[in-house]
Write an enzyme that holds these catalytic residues in place. Structure first.
Site, mmCIF file in Angstrom:
data_model
loop_
_atom_site.group_PDB
_atom_site.id
_atom_site.type_symbol
_atom_site.label_atom_id
_atom_site.label_comp_id
_atom_site.label_asym_id
_atom_site.label_seq_id
_atom_site.Cartn_x
_atom_site.Cartn_y
_atom_site.Cartn_z
ATOM 1 N N ARG A 1 -1.878 5.601 12.818
ATOM 2 C CA ARG A 1 -0.368 5.053 12.186
ATOM 3 C C ARG A 1 0.598 5.725 12.720
ATOM 4 O O ARG A 1 1.646 5.175 13.153
ATOM 5 C CB ARG A 1 -0.637 5.099 10.819
ATOM 6 C CG ARG A 1 0.512 4.535 10.094
ATOM 7 C CD ARG A 1 0.491 4.314 8.554
ATOM 8 N NE ARG A 1 -0.517 3.303 8.398
ATOM 9 C CZ ARG A 1 -1.770 3.655 7.954
ATOM 10 N NH1 ARG A 1 -2.151 4.944 7.884
ATOM 11 N NH2 ARG A 1 -2.582 2.792 7.901
ATOM 12 N N ASP B 1 -1.157 -3.369 10.030
ATOM 13 C CA ASP B 1 -2.462 -3.887 9.908
ATOM 14 C C ASP B 1 -3.502 -2.797 10.315
ATOM 15 O O ASP B 1 -3.488 -2.321 11.590
ATOM 16 C CB ASP B 1 -2.989 -5.317 10.352
ATOM 17 C CG ASP B 1 -3.938 -5.996 9.225
ATOM 18 O OD1 ASP B 1 -3.691 -5.875 8.047
ATOM 19 O OD2 ASP B 1 -5.068 -6.203 9.837
ATOM 20 N N SER B 2 -4.264 -2.369 9.754
ATOM 21 C CA SER B 2 -5.269 -1.313 10.290
ATOM 22 C C SER B 2 -6.567 -1.532 9.603
ATOM 23 O O SER B 2 -6.888 -2.043 8.619
ATOM 24 C CB SER B 2 -4.667 -0.011 9.772
ATOM 25 O OG SER B 2 -3.877 0.174 8.473
ATOM 26 N N ASN C 1 0.751 -1.249 -0.187
ATOM 27 C CA ASN C 1 -0.022 -0.030 -0.167
ATOM 28 C C ASN C 1 0.860 1.321 -0.012
ATOM 29 O O ASN C 1 1.720 1.456 1.032
ATOM 30 C CB ASN C 1 -0.927 -0.198 1.313
ATOM 31 C CG ASN C 1 -1.590 1.024 1.482
ATOM 32 O OD1 ASN C 1 -1.446 2.042 0.869
ATOM 33 N ND2 ASN C 1 -2.995 0.890 1.870
ATOM 34 N N PHE D 1 -5.215 8.088 1.859
ATOM 35 C CA PHE D 1 -5.657 6.985 0.916
ATOM 36 C C PHE D 1 -6.820 6.268 1.583
ATOM 37 O O PHE D 1 -7.431 6.953 2.716
ATOM 38 C CB PHE D 1 -4.602 5.955 0.779
ATOM 39 C CG PHE D 1 -4.297 5.231 2.163
ATOM 40 C CD1 PHE D 1 -4.697 4.060 2.233
ATOM 41 C CD2 PHE D 1 -3.344 6.017 2.990
ATOM 42 C CE1 PHE D 1 -4.492 3.240 3.450
ATOM 43 C CE2 PHE D 1 -2.852 5.293 4.432
ATOM 44 C CZ PHE D 1 -3.492 4.083 4.485
ATOM 45 N N LYS E 1 -1.314 14.731 9.054
ATOM 46 C CA LYS E 1 -2.154 13.232 9.202
ATOM 47 C C LYS E 1 -1.212 12.594 10.330
ATOM 48 O O LYS E 1 -1.852 11.851 11.223
ATOM 49 C CB LYS E 1 -2.179 12.611 7.936
ATOM 50 C CG LYS E 1 -2.627 11.311 8.217
ATOM 51 C CD LYS E 1 -3.290 10.397 6.961
ATOM 52 C CE LYS E 1 -3.722 9.079 7.218
ATOM 53 N NZ LYS E 1 -3.994 8.183 6.088
ATOM 54 N N LYS F 1 0.382 3.724 2.939
ATOM 55 C CA LYS F 1 1.138 3.538 4.139
ATOM 56 C C LYS F 1 2.757 3.730 4.131
ATOM 57 O O LYS F 1 3.238 3.998 4.875
ATOM 58 C CB LYS F 1 1.086 1.870 4.269
ATOM 59 C CG LYS F 1 -0.597 1.561 4.836
ATOM 60 C CD LYS F 1 -0.541 -0.057 5.228
ATOM 61 C CE LYS F 1 -1.866 -0.547 5.491
ATOM 62 N NZ LYS F 1 -1.913 -2.091 5.790
HETATM 63 P P1 ITT Z 1 -0.903 -4.125 2.900
HETATM 64 O O1 ITT Z 1 -2.017 -5.536 3.548
HETATM 65 O O2 ITT Z 1 -0.359 -4.569 1.769
HETATM 66 O O3 ITT Z 1 -0.332 -3.748 4.024
HETATM 67 P P2 ITT Z 1 -3.892 -3.073 2.720
HETATM 68 O O4 ITT Z 1 -4.358 -1.627 2.062
HETATM 69 O O5 ITT Z 1 -4.508 -4.397 2.260
HETATM 70 O O6 ITT Z 1 -2.189 -3.320 2.450
HETATM 71 P P3 ITT Z 1 -4.848 -3.627 5.338
HETATM 72 O O7 ITT Z 1 -5.195 -4.948 5.068
HETATM 73 O O8 ITT Z 1 -4.310 -3.285 6.778
HETATM 74 O O9 ITT Z 1 -3.835 -3.124 4.255
HETATM 75 O O10 ITT Z 1 -6.168 -2.868 5.157
HETATM 76 C C1 ITT Z 1 -6.200 -1.441 5.828
HETATM 77 C C2 ITT Z 1 -7.371 -0.677 4.965
HETATM 78 O O11 ITT Z 1 -7.950 0.059 6.134
HETATM 79 C C3 ITT Z 1 -6.765 0.283 3.988
HETATM 80 O O12 ITT Z 1 -6.754 -0.429 2.724
HETATM 81 C C4 ITT Z 1 -7.918 1.179 4.223
HETATM 82 O O13 ITT Z 1 -9.204 0.884 3.531
HETATM 83 C C5 ITT Z 1 -8.013 1.359 5.547
HETATM 84 N N1 ITT Z 1 -7.213 2.055 6.331
HETATM 85 C C6 ITT Z 1 -6.175 1.931 7.097
HETATM 86 N N2 ITT Z 1 -5.413 2.943 7.605
HETATM 87 C C7 ITT Z 1 -5.935 4.162 6.891
HETATM 88 C C8 ITT Z 1 -5.651 5.187 6.758
HETATM 89 O O14 ITT Z 1 -4.633 5.816 7.430
HETATM 90 N N3 ITT Z 1 -6.695 6.178 6.007
HETATM 91 C C9 ITT Z 1 -7.695 5.594 5.262
HETATM 92 N N4 ITT Z 1 -7.838 4.383 5.307
HETATM 93 C C10 ITT Z 1 -7.306 3.504 6.194
#
Ligand code: ITT
Length: 196
Positions: free
Chosen positions: A181, A69-70, A9, A152, A175, A12
């Site tokens: 994060r 993971d978020s 991502n 994002f 942010k 991130k």
């Molecule tokens: P990786 O697993 O490769 O790290 P991912 O985007 O799939 O990438 P996650 O499984 O942790 O990561 O999903 C986190 C989702 O939560 C992310 O795609 C967003 O939809 C949301 N999210 C997390 N942090 C965010 C942020 O700071 N701003 C906006 N949305 C966020």
């Protein structure tokens, strides 16, 4: 010290680079490697998935690795989308469709019932097998429509508590200074400083 960031991502990656900008740590991302293992996020919690991702990449490259993971937890939706945030509207992980679904589910829900929080777990898997985990959260509300183009994921519809702008209207540094994060990464930065 070399450190792999176990995410694909780009949002991130930018935030992690800004937060861990410090002497002595060289950050590496998937773009530098010709092969990058596919990791299935089969955990039930953010912490389980952060550890799964960090350990998988550490095991593959034998280099210290951090993973994030978020997710977004909306109170009116009993904590959804939560651990499924990136796949909320389907397996294709489309952020625009995810926002569309979220706004649809909150149609006609008044502002004072739209509280939510972003949650982030950062896992560090050490090359010599240690594991460290840090966490952060950011409270806010879900806006009725998108605002801003930064960040994002759900940022355009998330208004942090105490702000009149959306997360997507903040600069990267702003942010990170208030986000889930940013908070988890500041804790992880202290852990890393103790290791180098
Ligand atoms: P990786 O697993 O490769 O790290 P991912 O985007 O799939 O990438 P996650 O499984 O942790 O990561 O999903 C986190 C989702 O939560 C992310 O795609 C967003 O939809 C949301 N999210 C997390 N942090 C965010 C942020 O700071 N701003 C906006 N949305 C966020």
């Amino acid at each position: 010290m070399d450190l792999i960031i176990a995410t694909r991502n780009q949002g991130k990656i930018g935030e992690i680079r800004e937060a861990l900008d410090m002497l002595g740590v060289v950050l590496h991302t998937f773009e530098e490697f010709s092969e990058w293992p596919q990791v299935d996020e089969v955990g039930q919690t953010l912490e389980e998935n952060a550890v799964i991702k960090a350990e998988a990449l550490r095991n593959h490259f034998d280099v210290h690795t951090i993973a994030d993971d978020s997710g977004l937890e909306v109170n009116f939706l009993e904590g959804r989308p939560g651990v499924l945030s990136s796949r909320y509207a389907g397996p294709e992980e489309d952020p625009e469709r995810n926002i569309d679904l979220l706004l649809k589910e909150l149609t006609s829900v008044p502002e004072n019932w739209r509280s939510a929080r972003f949650v982030c777990v950062i896992a560090l898997a050490l090359a010599e097998n240690g594991l460290r985990v840090t966490k952060g959260e950011c409270l806010g509300t879900i806006l009725p429509e998108r605002r801003g183009t930064g960040g994002f994921g759900y940022d355009p519809v998330f208004q942090p508590a105490g702000f009149s702008s959306s997360m997507a209207e903040l600069s990267l540094a702003e942010k990170n200074s208030i986000s889930h994060r940013g908070k988890a990464l500041r804790e992880m930065k202290k852990v890393l400083e103790g290791l180098i």
